[in-house]
Design a protein around this motif. Sequence first.
Motif, short mmCIF file in Angstrom:
data_model
loop_
_atom_site.label_atom_id
_atom_site.label_comp_id
_atom_site.label_asym_id
_atom_site.label_seq_id
_atom_site.Cartn_x
_atom_site.Cartn_y
_atom_site.Cartn_z
N ARG A 254 0.82 -1.22 0.00
CA ARG A 254 0.00 0.00 0.00
C ARG A 254 0.85 1.27 0.00
NH1 ARG A 254 -5.75 -1.19 2.86
NH2 ARG A 254 -5.81 -3.42 2.50
N GLY A 255 2.09 1.16 0.48
CA GLY A 255 2.97 2.32 0.48
C GLY A 255 3.70 2.54 -0.84
N GLY A 256 3.47 1.66 -1.82
CA GLY A 256 4.09 1.81 -3.12
C GLY A 256 5.32 0.96 -3.35
N GLU A 257 5.75 0.21 -2.35
CA GLU A 257 6.95 -0.64 -2.46
C GLU A 257 6.60 -1.95 -3.16
OE1 GLU A 257 9.92 -3.22 0.50
OE2 GLU A 257 8.31 -1.96 1.32
N TRP A 258 7.46 -2.37 -4.11
CA TRP A 258 7.28 -3.64 -4.79
C TRP A 258 8.00 -4.74 -4.01
CZ3 TRP A 258 3.88 -4.36 -8.56
CH2 TRP A 258 3.48 -3.25 -9.32
N ILE A 259 7.32 -5.86 -3.78
CA ILE A 259 7.93 -6.99 -3.07
C ILE A 259 7.73 -8.26 -3.91
CG2 ILE A 259 7.64 -6.00 -0.77
CD1 ILE A 259 5.17 -7.81 -0.43
N ASN A 260 8.67 -9.19 -3.77
CA ASN A 260 8.59 -10.46 -4.49
C ASN A 260 7.55 -11.38 -3.86
OD1 ASN A 260 10.69 -9.86 -6.33
ND2 ASN A 260 12.22 -10.33 -4.76
N VAL A 261 6.82 -12.10 -4.71
CA VAL A 261 5.87 -13.11 -4.25
C VAL A 261 6.49 -14.47 -4.51
CG1 VAL A 261 3.57 -14.08 -4.51
CG2 VAL A 261 3.92 -11.62 -4.76
N TRP B 101 -17.30 -4.47 -5.17
CA TRP B 101 -18.31 -5.12 -4.34
C TRP B 101 -18.09 -4.82 -2.85
CZ3 TRP B 101 -18.47 -10.27 -7.44
CH2 TRP B 101 -19.75 -10.49 -7.96
N THR B 102 -16.83 -4.85 -2.41
CA THR B 102 -16.52 -4.72 -0.98
C THR B 102 -16.18 -3.29 -0.59
OG1 THR B 102 -14.17 -5.23 -1.30
CG2 THR B 102 -15.66 -7.09 -0.92
N ASN B 103 -16.40 -2.33 -1.51
CA ASN B 103 -16.14 -0.92 -1.20
C ASN B 103 -14.69 -0.69 -0.79
OD1 ASN B 103 -17.52 1.55 -1.36
ND2 ASN B 103 -17.72 1.69 0.86
N ASP B 104 -13.78 -1.43 -1.46
CA ASP B 104 -12.34 -1.37 -1.22
C ASP B 104 -11.93 -1.93 0.14
OD1 ASP B 104 -11.90 -0.30 -3.71
OD2 ASP B 104 -11.83 1.77 -3.02
N ARG B 105 -12.83 -2.64 0.81
CA ARG B 105 -12.43 -3.37 2.02
C ARG B 105 -11.38 -4.41 1.64
NH1 ARG B 105 -16.79 -6.98 5.46
NH2 ARG B 105 -15.34 -8.52 6.32
N TRP B 106 -11.59 -5.07 0.50
CA TRP B 106 -10.60 -5.97 -0.08
C TRP B 106 -9.98 -5.29 -1.28
CZ3 TRP B 106 -13.93 -11.08 0.03
CH2 TRP B 106 -14.07 -11.48 1.37
N VAL B 107 -8.66 -5.21 -1.30
CA VAL B 107 -7.95 -4.37 -2.26
C VAL B 107 -7.53 -5.16 -3.50
CG1 VAL B 107 -5.90 -2.92 -2.60
CG2 VAL B 107 -7.09 -2.92 -0.40
#
Length: 265
Positions: free
Chosen positions: A182-189, A207-213
Motif C-alpha cells: 500500500r505504500g508503493g513498495e514492490w515486493i517479491n511473491v 463489491w466490498t467498497n475497497d475493504r478488499w484491495v
Amino acid sequence: NHGLSAETKAALLKASRDFFAEPDEVKNAIAIGKSNCHRGYVGIATETLDDKNTMAGDLKETLDTGIDHGPDHPEVLKRTPLHGLNQLPSTPGFKAAYDRYFAEATDAAERMMRAMAIALDLPLDFFLSLGDTIYNLRLIHYPPQETVQPVEGQLGCGAHTDYGSITLLTDDGVGGLQVMKRGGEWINVLIPEDHMVVNIGDLMAIWTNDRWVSNPHRVINPRNTDRYSIPLFVTPPYWANIECLPSCINAGEKPKHEPMLSGPY
C-alpha cells in the motif's frame, strides 16, 4: 488444500512448455486475432498491461482460453462478447492436461468464492448464483531477459490490476511475480510448490467498497531461465450488476464506486 493436484499442475506446465516451443507459424495458426471471443495465442510484446508505460509491449507470450460456448448458447446467439469456442493447440497430450487442470482449478475457485461469501455475511452461493461465471485460463511463457533484451522500463508483464472477482495462479517456481504494498513498495511473491496465489480483482474491490484491495502486480523476466505460469481469472457473469454489498458499508456512508455491469467493465 486447494484441491489442484501436483500431477495436474505438472502435466499442464509440461504441455505449456511443449506448445510455446512450437514454431511461430504453428502458434499463430490459432492467433487470438482469428477468434471472435478473445481466445487464442498472443505473441511476445503484442500486449501492454501497464497503461502508464505503452512504449514497449510485455515480454511474454500467452494462450488465452475459457469455457467453450457452442453456437446455440444463449449468449453466443446474442453475440455477447467473450462467449464462444476455444482455439486450443493440437500439441500431443495438450487437451487432456488442459481439461483436467481447468476442472480442478475451477473447483478451487468455487470453494474460494463460497469462503469469501461467508466472510462477507452473504448466502453461501451468492457469487455462484448470479449466472454463468466467466472463467478464463491463461498459459503464460516469459522468456529469459538475455533472450528478449528488454528496453528501458520493459517488463515481462507491466504493472496492472486484474478485472474480475479473483485470480488463482500457479507457476513453475522460478519467481518474478511482484506485488505493490500500500505504500508503493514492490515486493517479491514467492509461491511454495504446493500452493496457489489468490489475487483480488477490481470487481471484488468494488463489491466490498475497497475493504478488499485489488493490488497492482507485475512480472520481471528471470535471468538465464524461462518462466511459466497459469492464472485462472474468475469474473462475474457478463450481465451481473456489481455494486457495494450491504455488509461493506456503514449507515450514512456512500459507496466509493458507482454500480456497473461486469462484462462492459
